[in-house]
Design an enzyme around this catalytic site. Structure first.
Site, PDB file in Angstrom:
ATOM      1  N   TYR A   1      30.393 -58.846 -21.826  1.00  0.00           N
ATOM      2  CA  TYR A   1      29.280 -59.062 -20.864  1.00  0.00           C
ATOM      3  C   TYR A   1      28.672 -57.657 -20.492  1.00  0.00           C
ATOM      4  O   TYR A   1      29.243 -56.742 -20.227  1.00  0.00           O
ATOM      5  CB  TYR A   1      29.759 -59.704 -19.535  1.00  0.00           C
ATOM      6  CG  TYR A   1      30.100 -60.974 -19.735  1.00  0.00           C
ATOM      7  CD1 TYR A   1      29.621 -62.398 -20.009  1.00  0.00           C
ATOM      8  CD2 TYR A   1      31.479 -61.518 -19.409  1.00  0.00           C
ATOM      9  CE1 TYR A   1      30.032 -63.422 -20.260  1.00  0.00           C
ATOM     10  CE2 TYR A   1      32.166 -62.791 -19.581  1.00  0.00           C
ATOM     11  CZ  TYR A   1      31.189 -63.591 -19.771  1.00  0.00           C
ATOM     12  OH  TYR A   1      31.818 -65.047 -19.769  1.00  0.00           O
TER      13      TYR A   1
ATOM     14  N   HIS B   1      28.916 -73.050 -29.861  1.00  0.00           N
ATOM     15  CA  HIS B   1      29.222 -71.930 -28.698  1.00  0.00           C
ATOM     16  C   HIS B   1      28.952 -72.882 -27.418  1.00  0.00           C
ATOM     17  O   HIS B   1      28.247 -73.534 -27.144  1.00  0.00           O
ATOM     18  CB  HIS B   1      28.104 -70.851 -28.842  1.00  0.00           C
ATOM     19  CG  HIS B   1      28.656 -69.651 -28.101  1.00  0.00           C
ATOM     20  ND1 HIS B   1      28.375 -69.528 -26.764  1.00  0.00           N
ATOM     21  CD2 HIS B   1      29.242 -68.666 -28.230  1.00  0.00           C
ATOM     22  CE1 HIS B   1      28.690 -68.553 -26.448  1.00  0.00           C
ATOM     23  NE2 HIS B   1      29.315 -67.775 -27.136  1.00  0.00           N
TER      24      HIS B   1
ATOM     25  N   ASP C   1      30.236 -59.897 -27.988  1.00  0.00           N
ATOM     26  CA  ASP C   1      30.493 -58.413 -27.394  1.00  0.00           C
ATOM     27  C   ASP C   1      30.775 -58.752 -25.882  1.00  0.00           C
ATOM     28  O   ASP C   1      30.203 -59.752 -25.353  1.00  0.00           O
ATOM     29  CB  ASP C   1      29.408 -57.545 -27.803  1.00  0.00           C
ATOM     30  CG  ASP C   1      27.997 -57.942 -27.293  1.00  0.00           C
ATOM     31  OD1 ASP C   1      27.821 -59.245 -26.977  1.00  0.00           O
ATOM     32  OD2 ASP C   1      27.199 -57.086 -27.100  1.00  0.00           O
TER      33      ASP C   1
ATOM     34  N   PHE D   1      34.853 -63.757 -22.538  1.00  0.00           N
ATOM     35  CA  PHE D   1      34.322 -65.048 -21.686  1.00  0.00           C
ATOM     36  C   PHE D   1      34.998 -64.492 -20.294  1.00  0.00           C
ATOM     37  O   PHE D   1      34.558 -65.469 -19.393  1.00  0.00           O
ATOM     38  CB  PHE D   1      35.010 -66.085 -22.035  1.00  0.00           C
ATOM     39  CG  PHE D   1      34.351 -66.719 -23.354  1.00  0.00           C
ATOM     40  CD1 PHE D   1      32.967 -67.162 -23.528  1.00  0.00           C
ATOM     41  CD2 PHE D   1      34.933 -66.697 -24.827  1.00  0.00           C
ATOM     42  CE1 PHE D   1      32.458 -67.489 -24.592  1.00  0.00           C
ATOM     43  CE2 PHE D   1      34.475 -67.178 -25.739  1.00  0.00           C
ATOM     44  CZ  PHE D   1      33.008 -67.514 -25.762  1.00  0.00           C
TER      45      PHE D   1
END
Length: 224
Positions: free
Chosen positions: A66, A186, A64, A77
């Site tokens: 930031y 991740h 989701d 990102f």
């Protein structure tokens, strides 16, 4: 929400008529009217606006947006210019430096990737300020699954960069043998050393694109 007007509309437009989406729309509208929500409403579909379906070469899947002030602008990102680079993106830059020799830039604004065909999709497209995952389970996942299905159906070869377990849960949807699936932990500081560093996904993606007669991605984000 800025309307989708490019070739994503015929691909996912039926979703807008479904009951779940009508409920999602009402929920999101109420949230924007009563709380601080990210990204700005006009940026919700930026991943689709900046990367038409017919141009997709690579799909990077995030979770989701930031949730701190001024960061999110609709690309996973990525952060707006003049915003501090978040830790996960710092680690992406470190891997790019090791893999392809890219210098580490002074910003986290990844629009350059999107404009080259890197679909930078979060599975959930909105979030309450300072409350990670606060819009999970409201319907966005069904909508972004429809996006992933549309990408899977494309004839041109596409690379999926699936970092972390949540992204990798989508693998059963990716049935097109023309496409390449790359998996790694991740890039967050909690897991990057478990195999994200050294995964060489960026060079592998470019090698696959070139081997299929496509232009590679210029992954270098320039200094601002």
């Amino acid at each position: 929400m800025a309307m989708i007007e490019n070739d994503w509309l015929p691909a996912v437009g039926e979703e807008f008529k479904k009951p779940y989406y009508k409920e999602l729309y009402q929920f999101v509208r109420e949230e924007y009217n009563t709380k601080k929500i990210f990204p700005p409403a006009d940026d919700i579909f930026n991943a689709l606006h900046l990367t038409p379906l017919s141009k997709v070469k690579v799909l990077i899947l995030g979770q989701d947006p930031y949730h701190n002030d001024g960061q999110a602008h609709g690309l996973c990102f990525s952060v707006k210019p003049n915003v501090a680079v978040p830790p996960s993106l710092e680690n992406i830059y470190k891997e790019l430096h090791e893999d392809l020799g890219c210098y580490i830039p002074n910003n986290g604004y990844l629009v350059k990737w999107a404009e080259q065909g890197v679909l930078m999709l979060n599975t959930v497209l909105t979030v309450r300020a300072h409350q990670a995952n606060s819009h999970q389970g409201k319907g966005w996942e069904k909508f972004t699954d429809a996006i992933i299905h549309a990408v899977n159906a494309q004839e041109s070869p596409i690379v999926y960069l699936l970092w972390g377990r949540p992204a990798q849960t989508k693998i059963p949807m990716l049935t097109n043998p023309k496409h390449l699936i790359l998996k790694a932990p991740h890039p967050s500081p909690l897991s990057a050393r478990r195999g994200f560093f050294g995964c060489k996904h960026f060079s592998q993606a470019n090698e696959f694109l070139v081997s299929n007669g496509l232009e590679p991605i210029d992954w270098q984000i320039e200094n601002l």
